[in-house]
Design a protein around this motif. Structure first.
Motif, PDB file in Angstrom:
ATOM      1  N   GLY A 245       0.821  -1.209  -0.091  1.00  0.00           N
ATOM      2  CA  GLY A 245       0.038  -0.089  -0.337  1.00  0.00           C
ATOM      3  C   GLY A 245       0.656   1.137   0.011  1.00  0.00           C
ATOM      4  N   SER A 246       1.804   1.149   0.900  1.00  0.00           N
ATOM      5  CA  SER A 246       2.709   2.600   0.642  1.00  0.00           C
ATOM      6  C   SER A 246       3.432   2.825  -0.336  1.00  0.00           C
ATOM      7  CB  SER A 246       3.757   2.399   2.021  1.00  0.00           C
ATOM      8  OG  SER A 246       4.526   1.209   1.977  1.00  0.00           O
ATOM      9  N   PHE A 249       0.876   4.253  -2.927  1.00  0.00           N
ATOM     10  CA  PHE A 249       0.599   5.514  -2.576  1.00  0.00           C
ATOM     11  C   PHE A 249       1.997   6.420  -3.019  1.00  0.00           C
ATOM     12  CE2 PHE A 249       0.069   9.102   0.084  1.00  0.00           C
ATOM     13  CZ  PHE A 249      -1.155   9.690   0.125  1.00  0.00           C
ATOM     14  N   VAL A 250       2.891   6.095  -2.791  1.00  0.00           N
ATOM     15  CA  VAL A 250       4.020   6.753  -3.240  1.00  0.00           C
ATOM     16  C   VAL A 250       3.960   6.928  -4.655  1.00  0.00           C
ATOM     17  CG1 VAL A 250       6.612   6.661  -3.327  1.00  0.00           C
ATOM     18  CG2 VAL A 250       5.448   6.657  -1.204  1.00  0.00           C
ATOM     19  N   ILE A 251       3.913   6.098  -5.453  1.00  0.00           N
ATOM     20  CA  ILE A 251       3.971   6.269  -7.133  1.00  0.00           C
ATOM     21  C   ILE A 251       2.804   6.735  -7.360  1.00  0.00           C
ATOM     22  CG2 ILE A 251       3.312   4.883  -8.813  1.00  0.00           C
ATOM     23  CD1 ILE A 251       4.504   2.027  -7.658  1.00  0.00           C
ATOM     24  N   LEU A 252       1.604   6.930  -6.694  1.00  0.00           N
ATOM     25  CA  LEU A 252       0.469   7.924  -7.288  1.00  0.00           C
ATOM     26  C   LEU A 252       1.036   9.354  -6.809  1.00  0.00           C
ATOM     27  CD1 LEU A 252      -2.532   6.094  -5.896  1.00  0.00           C
ATOM     28  CD2 LEU A 252      -2.056   6.195  -8.328  1.00  0.00           C
ATOM     29  N   THR A 253       1.730   9.719  -6.020  1.00  0.00           N
ATOM     30  CA  THR A 253       2.199  11.035  -5.809  1.00  0.00           C
ATOM     31  C   THR A 253       3.231  11.451  -6.356  1.00  0.00           C
ATOM     32  OG1 THR A 253       3.641  10.199  -3.956  1.00  0.00           O
ATOM     33  CG2 THR A 253       1.720  10.970  -2.946  1.00  0.00           C
ATOM     34  N   ILE A 293       8.234  10.154   4.646  1.00  0.00           N
ATOM     35  CA  ILE A 293       6.917  10.170   5.738  1.00  0.00           C
ATOM     36  C   ILE A 293       6.039   9.152   5.554  1.00  0.00           C
ATOM     37  CG2 ILE A 293       5.019  11.435   6.136  1.00  0.00           C
ATOM     38  CD1 ILE A 293       6.627  13.957   5.712  1.00  0.00           C
ATOM     39  N   ILE A 294       5.687   8.888   4.222  1.00  0.00           N
ATOM     40  CA  ILE A 294       4.892   7.577   3.722  1.00  0.00           C
ATOM     41  C   ILE A 294       5.556   6.271   4.318  1.00  0.00           C
ATOM     42  CG2 ILE A 294       3.719   6.528   1.954  1.00  0.00           C
ATOM     43  CD1 ILE A 294       3.580   9.079   0.426  1.00  0.00           C
ATOM     44  N   TYR A 295       6.754   6.049   3.760  1.00  0.00           N
ATOM     45  CA  TYR A 295       7.145   4.867   4.167  1.00  0.00           C
ATOM     46  C   TYR A 295       7.599   4.684   5.961  1.00  0.00           C
ATOM     47  CZ  TYR A 295       8.082   3.194  -0.740  1.00  0.00           C
ATOM     48  OH  TYR A 295       7.716   2.903  -1.692  1.00  0.00           O
TER      49      TYR A 295
END
Length: 315
Positions: A245-246, A249-253, A293-295
């Motif tokens: 999931g992380s 999400f990073v790929i999308l950002t 932050i995300i990871y």
């Protein structure tokens, strides 16, 4: 502005970076969020590197790729922010021609490298979920090192023509760049020559890096989702999806702002220049800050080690 900025010249010794056109009076205030982003990017990425180095249980492909991403973000943010903040704080707008080309190279090289690392991380998630029993034999440390070396060579070679193309053009109109970075097209658009070679090469790099990486990531996640939905229980599907999931999400950002900016370049001719410059920098500024932050928050192993570190220090 002095005459040297507008009179004929073919090899300017310096370029003038305007910062954010039309918002010069607010540069000091605008610098506050940018300075905060830079501080978070430096602190967060160094924290990721420190935790992974210190904790032997994190010495695996996923975390090695995460360290590659952290190093890339550190180099990219350090290439961008110091000069930009010197413009905002000290009105230091001049940049040497060679320094401008060097900044251009590092920005394009490490932006492309970030895309390659996301593709490598997608491969790691694919192998971990679709072939879990073979993960340790497929993604061995030598293979991970070879993938990292291949990404460095690919991006380094593809970005190398950018400064050489920019250097060959004659600049006979102005040396004023209406933004705060020496991006390839921002520089060559000042040339008084047919720059279609530069434009076409830029499109080629975008497709061969972002395009192919994006296709590889989409195909990987289609296979991942097929494997997840084939699991027998809902809890198993949720738990397995949470492991990637992380990364998703990073790929999308990373990719969504680039898609938005490309559409803005094509269809946003009536958008104010200062708004255009601010939006177009989001895709460069946000990932180095958001990635750690995300990871750090969504990756349980890193979050647990970080909490243990602070708990141990207080004790």
């Amino acid at each position: 502005m002095s005459d040297s900025n507008t009179t004929n010249f073919t090899n300017p010794s310096t370029f003038i970076l305007l910062g954010i056109p039309g918002l010069e009076a607010a540069h000091v205030w605008i610098s506050i969020p940018f300075c905060t982003m830079y501080a978070i990017a430096i602190l967060g990425n160094f924290t990721i590197l420190f935790i992974v180095k210190r904790e032997p249980s994190l010495h695996g492909p996923m975390y090695y790729f995460l360290c590659m991403l952290a190093v890339t973000d550190l180099v990219l943010s350090t290439t961008i922010f110091p000069k930009m903040l010197s413009i905002f704080w000290f009105n230091s707008r001049e940049i040497n021609f060679s320094a401008c080309l060097t900044q251009m190279y590092f920005i394009h090289c490490f932006s492309a490298m970030e895309s390659g690392i996301f593709a490598a991380m997608a491969l790691d998630r694919y192998v971990a979920i679709c072939h879990p029993l073979r993960h340790s034999t497929i993604l061995t440390n030598p293979i991970v090192a070879k993938i990292g070396l291949a990404m460095v060579l690919r991006c380094g070679m593809l970005a190398l023509p950018y400064p050489f193309l920019a250097r060959q053009w004659p600049y006979c109109r102005t040396n004023i760049i209406p933004q705060h970075l020496c991006l390839h097209m921002a520089v060559v658009n000042l040339a008084c020559a047919d720059i279609r070679v530069s434009s076409y090469y830029g499109l080629f790099v975008q497709f061969s890096v972002m395009g192919l990486d994006g296709i590889f990531i989409v195909v990987s996640y289609i296979q991942i989702l097929r494997a997840i939905f084939s699991l027998p229980t809902k809890d198993a599907r949720i738990k397995t999806f949470g492991t990637c999931g992380s990364h998703l999400f990073v790929i999308l950002t990373f990719y969504v702002p680039r898609l938005f900016i490309s559409l803005l370049y094509r269809f946003g001719q009536n958008v104010a220049l200062n708004f255009h410059v601010l939006l177009s920098r989001v895709y460069l500024f946000m990932p180095p800050m958001l990635n750690p932050i995300i990871y750090g928050v969504r990756t349980k192993q890193i979050w647990d080690r970080l909490l243990q570190l602070f708990t141990h220090e207080r004790a």
